[in-house]
Design a protein around this motif. Structure first.
Motif, PDB file in Angstrom:
ATOM      1  N   LEU A   5       0.858  -1.181   0.000  1.00  0.00           N
ATOM      2  CA  LEU A   5       0.000   0.000   0.000  1.00  0.00           C
ATOM      3  C   LEU A   5       0.892   1.227   0.000  1.00  0.00           C
ATOM      4  O   LEU A   5       1.705   1.408   0.910  1.00  0.00           O
ATOM      5  CB  LEU A   5      -0.904  -0.011   1.233  1.00  0.00           C
ATOM      6  CG  LEU A   5      -1.697   1.271   1.516  1.00  0.00           C
ATOM      7  CD1 LEU A   5      -2.704   1.559   0.393  1.00  0.00           C
ATOM      8  CD2 LEU A   5      -2.402   1.185   2.867  1.00  0.00           C
ATOM      9  N   LEU A  16      -6.927   1.934   5.623  1.00  0.00           N
ATOM     10  CA  LEU A  16      -6.868   0.926   4.566  1.00  0.00           C
ATOM     11  C   LEU A  16      -6.056  -0.283   5.012  1.00  0.00           C
ATOM     12  O   LEU A  16      -6.434  -1.432   4.744  1.00  0.00           O
ATOM     13  CB  LEU A  16      -6.256   1.526   3.304  1.00  0.00           C
ATOM     14  CG  LEU A  16      -7.095   2.573   2.567  1.00  0.00           C
ATOM     15  CD1 LEU A  16      -6.300   3.169   1.414  1.00  0.00           C
ATOM     16  CD2 LEU A  16      -8.400   1.974   2.062  1.00  0.00           C
ATOM     17  N   GLN A  17      -4.946  -0.044   5.673  1.00  0.00           N
ATOM     18  CA  GLN A  17      -4.126  -1.158   6.138  1.00  0.00           C
ATOM     19  C   GLN A  17      -4.896  -2.035   7.122  1.00  0.00           C
ATOM     20  O   GLN A  17      -4.918  -3.265   7.001  1.00  0.00           O
ATOM     21  CB  GLN A  17      -2.850  -0.638   6.796  1.00  0.00           C
ATOM     22  CG  GLN A  17      -1.893  -1.754   7.219  1.00  0.00           C
ATOM     23  CD  GLN A  17      -0.657  -1.219   7.908  1.00  0.00           C
ATOM     24  OE1 GLN A  17      -0.746  -0.381   8.808  1.00  0.00           O
ATOM     25  NE2 GLN A  17       0.512  -1.688   7.486  1.00  0.00           N
ATOM     26  N   LEU A  20      -7.897  -3.880   5.246  1.00  0.00           N
ATOM     27  CA  LEU A  20      -7.462  -4.979   4.381  1.00  0.00           C
ATOM     28  C   LEU A  20      -6.915  -6.141   5.206  1.00  0.00           C
ATOM     29  O   LEU A  20      -7.109  -7.301   4.843  1.00  0.00           O
ATOM     30  CB  LEU A  20      -6.410  -4.475   3.391  1.00  0.00           C
ATOM     31  CG  LEU A  20      -6.936  -3.568   2.271  1.00  0.00           C
ATOM     32  CD1 LEU A  20      -5.786  -2.973   1.484  1.00  0.00           C
ATOM     33  CD2 LEU A  20      -7.888  -4.317   1.350  1.00  0.00           C
ATOM     34  N   ARG A  21      -6.259  -5.841   6.312  1.00  0.00           N
ATOM     35  CA  ARG A  21      -5.778  -6.926   7.173  1.00  0.00           C
ATOM     36  C   ARG A  21      -6.935  -7.724   7.753  1.00  0.00           C
ATOM     37  O   ARG A  21      -6.869  -8.948   7.858  1.00  0.00           O
ATOM     38  CB  ARG A  21      -4.911  -6.349   8.289  1.00  0.00           C
ATOM     39  CG  ARG A  21      -3.494  -6.006   7.848  1.00  0.00           C
ATOM     40  CD  ARG A  21      -2.678  -5.413   8.981  1.00  0.00           C
ATOM     41  NE  ARG A  21      -1.274  -5.272   8.600  1.00  0.00           N
ATOM     42  CZ  ARG A  21      -0.362  -4.658   9.344  1.00  0.00           C
ATOM     43  NH1 ARG A  21      -0.710  -4.133  10.523  1.00  0.00           N
ATOM     44  NH2 ARG A  21       0.894  -4.575   8.945  1.00  0.00           N
ATOM     45  N   PHE A  25      -5.637  -9.830   4.088  1.00  0.00           N
ATOM     46  CA  PHE A  25      -4.439  -9.428   3.364  1.00  0.00           C
ATOM     47  C   PHE A  25      -3.290  -9.149   4.335  1.00  0.00           C
ATOM     48  O   PHE A  25      -3.508  -8.683   5.450  1.00  0.00           O
ATOM     49  CB  PHE A  25      -4.696  -8.168   2.536  1.00  0.00           C
ATOM     50  CG  PHE A  25      -5.664  -8.353   1.403  1.00  0.00           C
ATOM     51  CD1 PHE A  25      -5.214  -8.671   0.132  1.00  0.00           C
ATOM     52  CD2 PHE A  25      -7.030  -8.207   1.602  1.00  0.00           C
ATOM     53  CE1 PHE A  25      -6.099  -8.842  -0.918  1.00  0.00           C
ATOM     54  CE2 PHE A  25      -7.925  -8.383   0.561  1.00  0.00           C
ATOM     55  CZ  PHE A  25      -7.463  -8.696  -0.703  1.00  0.00           C
ATOM     56  N   VAL A  27      -0.395  -6.582   4.660  1.00  0.00           N
ATOM     57  CA  VAL A  27      -0.232  -5.262   4.050  1.00  0.00           C
ATOM     58  C   VAL A  27       1.032  -4.569   4.554  1.00  0.00           C
ATOM     59  O   VAL A  27       1.184  -4.320   5.756  1.00  0.00           O
ATOM     60  CB  VAL A  27      -1.449  -4.356   4.347  1.00  0.00           C
ATOM     61  CG1 VAL A  27      -1.307  -3.011   3.612  1.00  0.00           C
ATOM     62  CG2 VAL A  27      -2.747  -5.052   3.953  1.00  0.00           C
ATOM     63  N   ILE A 105     -13.951  -0.319   1.501  1.00  0.00           N
ATOM     64  CA  ILE A 105     -12.889  -1.297   1.732  1.00  0.00           C
ATOM     65  C   ILE A 105     -13.246  -2.667   1.157  1.00  0.00           C
ATOM     66  O   ILE A 105     -12.378  -3.382   0.651  1.00  0.00           O
ATOM     67  CB  ILE A 105     -12.557  -1.402   3.236  1.00  0.00           C
ATOM     68  CG1 ILE A 105     -11.251  -2.170   3.453  1.00  0.00           C
ATOM     69  CG2 ILE A 105     -13.698  -2.034   4.002  1.00  0.00           C
ATOM     70  CD1 ILE A 105     -10.033  -1.462   2.958  1.00  0.00           C
ATOM     71  N   ASP A 106     -14.513  -3.033   1.173  1.00  0.00           N
ATOM     72  CA  ASP A 106     -14.912  -4.324   0.608  1.00  0.00           C
ATOM     73  C   ASP A 106     -14.742  -4.331  -0.908  1.00  0.00           C
ATOM     74  O   ASP A 106     -14.334  -5.342  -1.491  1.00  0.00           O
ATOM     75  CB  ASP A 106     -16.359  -4.654   0.985  1.00  0.00           C
ATOM     76  CG  ASP A 106     -16.511  -4.966   2.467  1.00  0.00           C
ATOM     77  OD1 ASP A 106     -15.678  -5.730   2.996  1.00  0.00           O
ATOM     78  OD2 ASP A 106     -17.447  -4.447   3.095  1.00  0.00           O
ATOM     79  N   ALA A 109     -10.994  -4.610  -1.654  1.00  0.00           N
ATOM     80  CA  ALA A 109     -10.544  -5.992  -1.468  1.00  0.00           C
ATOM     81  C   ALA A 109     -10.991  -6.878  -2.623  1.00  0.00           C
ATOM     82  O   ALA A 109     -10.228  -7.723  -3.106  1.00  0.00           O
ATOM     83  CB  ALA A 109     -11.071  -6.535  -0.144  1.00  0.00           C
ATOM     84  N   LEU A 112      -8.844  -6.237  -5.649  1.00  0.00           N
ATOM     85  CA  LEU A 112      -7.518  -6.839  -5.488  1.00  0.00           C
ATOM     86  C   LEU A 112      -7.572  -8.345  -5.719  1.00  0.00           C
ATOM     87  O   LEU A 112      -6.708  -8.921  -6.385  1.00  0.00           O
ATOM     88  CB  LEU A 112      -6.967  -6.531  -4.103  1.00  0.00           C
ATOM     89  CG  LEU A 112      -6.467  -5.099  -3.890  1.00  0.00           C
ATOM     90  CD1 LEU A 112      -6.188  -4.837  -2.410  1.00  0.00           C
ATOM     91  CD2 LEU A 112      -5.216  -4.831  -4.718  1.00  0.00           C
ATOM     92  N   ARG A 113      -8.577  -8.999  -5.160  1.00  0.00           N
ATOM     93  CA  ARG A 113      -8.702 -10.449  -5.370  1.00  0.00           C
ATOM     94  C   ARG A 113      -8.858 -10.770  -6.845  1.00  0.00           C
ATOM     95  O   ARG A 113      -8.262 -11.724  -7.368  1.00  0.00           O
ATOM     96  CB  ARG A 113      -9.887 -10.996  -4.573  1.00  0.00           C
ATOM     97  CG  ARG A 113      -9.671 -11.035  -3.072  1.00  0.00           C
ATOM     98  CD  ARG A 113     -10.750 -11.850  -2.386  1.00  0.00           C
ATOM     99  NE  ARG A 113     -12.075 -11.274  -2.557  1.00  0.00           N
ATOM    100  CZ  ARG A 113     -12.650 -10.438  -1.703  1.00  0.00           C
ATOM    101  NH1 ARG A 113     -11.999 -10.066  -0.596  1.00  0.00           N
ATOM    102  NH2 ARG A 113     -13.865  -9.967  -1.917  1.00  0.00           N
TER     103      ARG A 113
END
Length: 223
Positions: A5, A16-17, A20-21, A25, A27, A105-106, A109, A112-113
């Motif tokens: 990130l 965000l970190q 996502l964690r 993820f 991060v 955030i969803d 994610a 990213l997936r």
């Protein structure tokens, strides 16, 4: 999966970190363009989230230099620059996706997936090898239709092996892609997780390639 990130806003970056964690993820967070470029060219990330308005080096220049260096990892540009020309420039410089702030955030994610799946030639939402099905979004695993409870790190390892099915992964590669900065790692951590996966999903699922690493074989094609 481990991602980078690059975001200079302290409040947004921390949010965000953390978010996502919570979604599974690993991060690593940097706050300027030079740090982002250094990490992207030296660490084996599954993907990156790159802000364009970074100090010390603009995100567009980082993106262009990383692509010129031959790095193929998926890069999602996250920015407040909403002009069409900025979007076109970002995509032309090598971005795989482009999201405007603020972002849910969803949704981030999920994007990213999807980028990571496509980078590994996996177009489907769920990963399937033999009778094992892995749901990255729900972080669930089923075998022959029955859910198999896995610890978080066991799930992450299985997902990594399934994304790279048919390819031998060394222990160093697995460690680098499963653990973010500052995570203490026992010397036999990977071996322990592999042992647990074999016990839960069957001894034949993951093969040991002696002196090299681990392999999740692709099933033989039907004839």
């Amino acid at each position: 999966m481990r991602i980078l990130l690059a975001e200079d806003d302290a409040q947004l970056g921390a949010g965000l970190q953390a978010g996502l964690r919570q979604l599974g993820f690993q991060v690593d967070w940097v706050r300027d363009g030079l740090a982002a470029q250094r990490e992207l060219c030296s660490e084996p990330y599954a993907a990156a989230v790159l802000d364009l308005g970074l100090p010390r080096r603009d995100g567009i220049d980082v993106l262009a230099d990383v692509r010129r260096a031959g790095q193929r990892l998926p890069i999602l540009v996250l920015t407040a620059r909403d002009a069409i020309a900025d979007r076109i420039r970002g995509l032309d410089r090598g971005a795989d996706d482009y999201v405007l702030k603020p972002v849910d955030i969803d949704e981030l994610a999920a994007r990213l997936r999807a980028l990571v799946r496509r980078a590994h030639g996996q177009p489907q939402e769920r990963l399937c090898i033999g009778d094992v099905e892995l749901d990255p979004a729900g972080r669930r695993v089923r075998q022959q239709g029955l859910e198999v409870p896995l610890a978080a790190r066991e799930f992450d390892l299985l997902q990594l092996l399934m994304l790279n099915a048919g390819r031998v992964m060394t222990r160093d590669q697995l460690e680098q892609q499963l653990y973010s900065w500052g995570k203490e790692l026992d010397s036999n951590a990977i071996e322990v997780h592999v042992h647990h996966l074999r016990r839960k999903l069957g001894a034949a699922l993951i093969k040991t390639v002696r002196g090299v690493g681990y392999l999740l074989p692709l099933p033989a094609p039907e004839v």
